[in-house]
Motif scaffolding. Structure first.
Motif, PDB file in Angstrom:
ATOM      1  N   ASP A   1      -4.694  -7.755  18.318  1.00  0.00           N
ATOM      2  CA  ASP A   1      -5.506  -6.621  17.883  1.00  0.00           C
ATOM      3  C   ASP A   1      -5.439  -6.517  16.357  1.00  0.00           C
ATOM      4  N   GLN A   2      -6.581  -6.338  15.713  1.00  0.00           N
ATOM      5  CA  GLN A   2      -6.622  -6.257  14.251  1.00  0.00           C
ATOM      6  C   GLN A   2      -5.763  -5.116  13.718  1.00  0.00           C
ATOM      7  N   LYS A   3      -5.591  -4.066  14.525  1.00  0.00           N
ATOM      8  CA  LYS A   3      -4.833  -2.896  14.084  1.00  0.00           C
ATOM      9  C   LYS A   3      -3.352  -2.969  14.449  1.00  0.00           C
ATOM     10  N   ALA A   4      -2.932  -4.022  15.098  1.00  0.00           N
ATOM     11  CA  ALA A   4      -1.531  -4.143  15.519  1.00  0.00           C
ATOM     12  C   ALA A   4      -0.634  -4.356  14.306  1.00  0.00           C
TER      13      ALA A   4
ATOM     14  N   GLY B   1       0.829  -1.202   0.000  1.00  0.00           N
ATOM     15  CA  GLY B   1       0.000   0.000   0.000  1.00  0.00           C
ATOM     16  C   GLY B   1       0.862   1.250   0.000  1.00  0.00           C
ATOM     17  N   ILE B   2       0.724   2.063  -1.039  1.00  0.00           N
ATOM     18  CA  ILE B   2       1.521   3.280  -1.170  1.00  0.00           C
ATOM     19  C   ILE B   2       0.655   4.410  -1.700  1.00  0.00           C
TER      20      ILE B   2
ATOM     21  N   GLU C   1      -0.278  -6.681   2.096  1.00  0.00           N
ATOM     22  CA  GLU C   1       0.619  -7.334   3.054  1.00  0.00           C
ATOM     23  C   GLU C   1       1.563  -6.347   3.727  1.00  0.00           C
ATOM     24  N   VAL C   2       1.837  -5.232   3.062  1.00  0.00           N
ATOM     25  CA  VAL C   2       2.803  -4.235   3.535  1.00  0.00           C
ATOM     26  C   VAL C   2       2.239  -2.851   3.220  1.00  0.00           C
TER      27      VAL C   2
ATOM     28  N   LEU D   1      -4.251  -2.224   5.454  1.00  0.00           N
ATOM     29  CA  LEU D   1      -3.567  -3.256   6.236  1.00  0.00           C
ATOM     30  C   LEU D   1      -4.541  -3.923   7.205  1.00  0.00           C
ATOM     31  N   PHE D   2      -5.379  -3.101   7.865  1.00  0.00           N
ATOM     32  CA  PHE D   2      -6.348  -3.641   8.822  1.00  0.00           C
ATOM     33  C   PHE D   2      -7.302  -4.631   8.146  1.00  0.00           C
TER      34      PHE D   2
END
Length: 350
Positions: free
Chosen positions: A224-227, A155-156, A205-206, A199-200
């Motif tokens: 945690d889903q956001k970790a 993701g960019i 993947e990145v 990402l969440f």
């Protein structure tokens, strides 16, 4: 692509020997008020923070008013491009030339369309992150997965600082196993919040992020889903070593050093490691008088020699890096050439 070293005291000595000493406010060729437009619309981001520190220091040293105006990158280029008098200057970072390298519409070659002013600081926080539960513990794991045929989505935000590390990953994959770079693919988005959400939701993947924006998520429990956790910081090791020992948030400098070269290696050409230090610098209208350029160089040389600004920058997790205009132009031109090679290498294979 190691960071150029520069001695402020050496600059002042050289200026004195050449007969150029800092001018008093009454004798300076600068206007009484300068508008410093920045390539960001945000008044809470790193560009605004850096610009404000520099503007405040110049105002106090020169006895003039330097006001930061967050107009966004397109408007900033337009504003400085139509003002040769020196009443408008621009403050931005490497996106200024990277977007041109990526062919983003509306971006000119800054080295021919403008005058490059001094480099003033580095944000050492440019980062790539994965979920805490990710199987990828290192960049090498990620590249091996790509070589084995696994699709890695990154993701960019296209066309600048966010993309250059992604380009470096594709280039490293190409060098490790030609053809495997096709398995590292970009998923373009807008804001950092958008990338985080990708990402969440497991859409990538990145993600590209930053120490400042994402460190809070690295402190969340593993389930945690956001970790998330850092995978790679693009900054050079020497830049991170200059950061405060406490680091940022609850992540110490020693912990951050685990994510830079040589602990995390992304090869540039099979021999050197790729690094990217996010530099902040000034840009001027190409017809702005040289005496004004010199006056700002001299003022900043004196400010950095005094030493207070270094403490201010580091307190906000920025690294002082002052280069006067002539050295700055050569330094940034070298960066431009190095990253051009990376971008062209992967473009030739796609």
């Amino acid at each position: 692509m190691n960071r150029r070293q520069f001695s402020v005291l050496g600059l002042i000595g050289g200026l004195a020997a050449a007969g150029f000493m800092p001018l008093s406010a009454g004798a300076q060729p600068l206007p009484d008020a300068i508008r410093m437009v920045i390539g960001s619309n945000a008044v809470s981001g790193d560009t605004y923070q850096n610009a404000s520190i520099i503007a405040e220091a110049l105002s106090a040293h020169l006895g003039i008013k330097v006001k930061v105006d967050a107009v966004g990158i397109s408007e900033a280029f337009k504003a400085v491009g139509r003002d040769p008098r020196g009443t408008t200057v621009m403050f931005h970072h490497d996106q200024s030339y990277l977007s041109h390298l990526y062919g983003v519409r509306g971006f000119s070659d800054i080295f021919s369309a403008y005058k490059v002013g001094p480099v003033v600081s580095v944000n050492p926080g440019n980062a790539y992150l994965v979920p805490k539960q990710s199987p990828y513990q290192s960049v090498d794991d990620l590249l091996k997965a790509a070589a084995d045929g696994t699709r890695i989505r990154v993701g960019i935000q296209a066309g600048g600082v966010s993309e250059i590390g992604y380009s470096a990953l594709k280039n490293a994959a190409r060098l490790a196993k030609p053809g495997s770079e096709a398995n590292i693919v970009a998923v373009n988005s807008g804001s950092q919040a958008d990338k985080n959400q990708q990402l969440f939701d497991g859409q990538v993947e990145v993600i590209n992020g930053s120490v400042q924006a994402n460190e809070q998520f690295t402190r969340l429990p593993d389930d945690d889903q956001k970790a998330m956790r850092f995978l790679w910081l693009t900054a050079s090791r020497e830049i991170i070593e200059e950061a405060p020992e406490a680091g940022f948030g609850q992540t110490s400098r020693e912990q951050l050093l685990q994510y830079v070269t040589p602990a995390m290696r992304v090869t540039l050409d099979g021999q050197q490691d790729f690094v990217f230090d996010k530099d902040f610098f000034l840009l001027y209208n190409k017809d702005m008088p040289d005496e004004m350029v010199k006056a700002i160089d001299e003022a900043l040389a004196a400010i950095y020699a005094k030493g207070d600004i270094q403490k201010t920058l580091k307190s906000s997790f920025f690294i002082p890096h002052f280069l006067p205009s002539q050295e700055a132009a050569a330094y940034l031109k070298t960066k431009d050439g190095n990253y051009r090679q990376v971008i062209e290498a992967i473009a030739a294979k796609n």
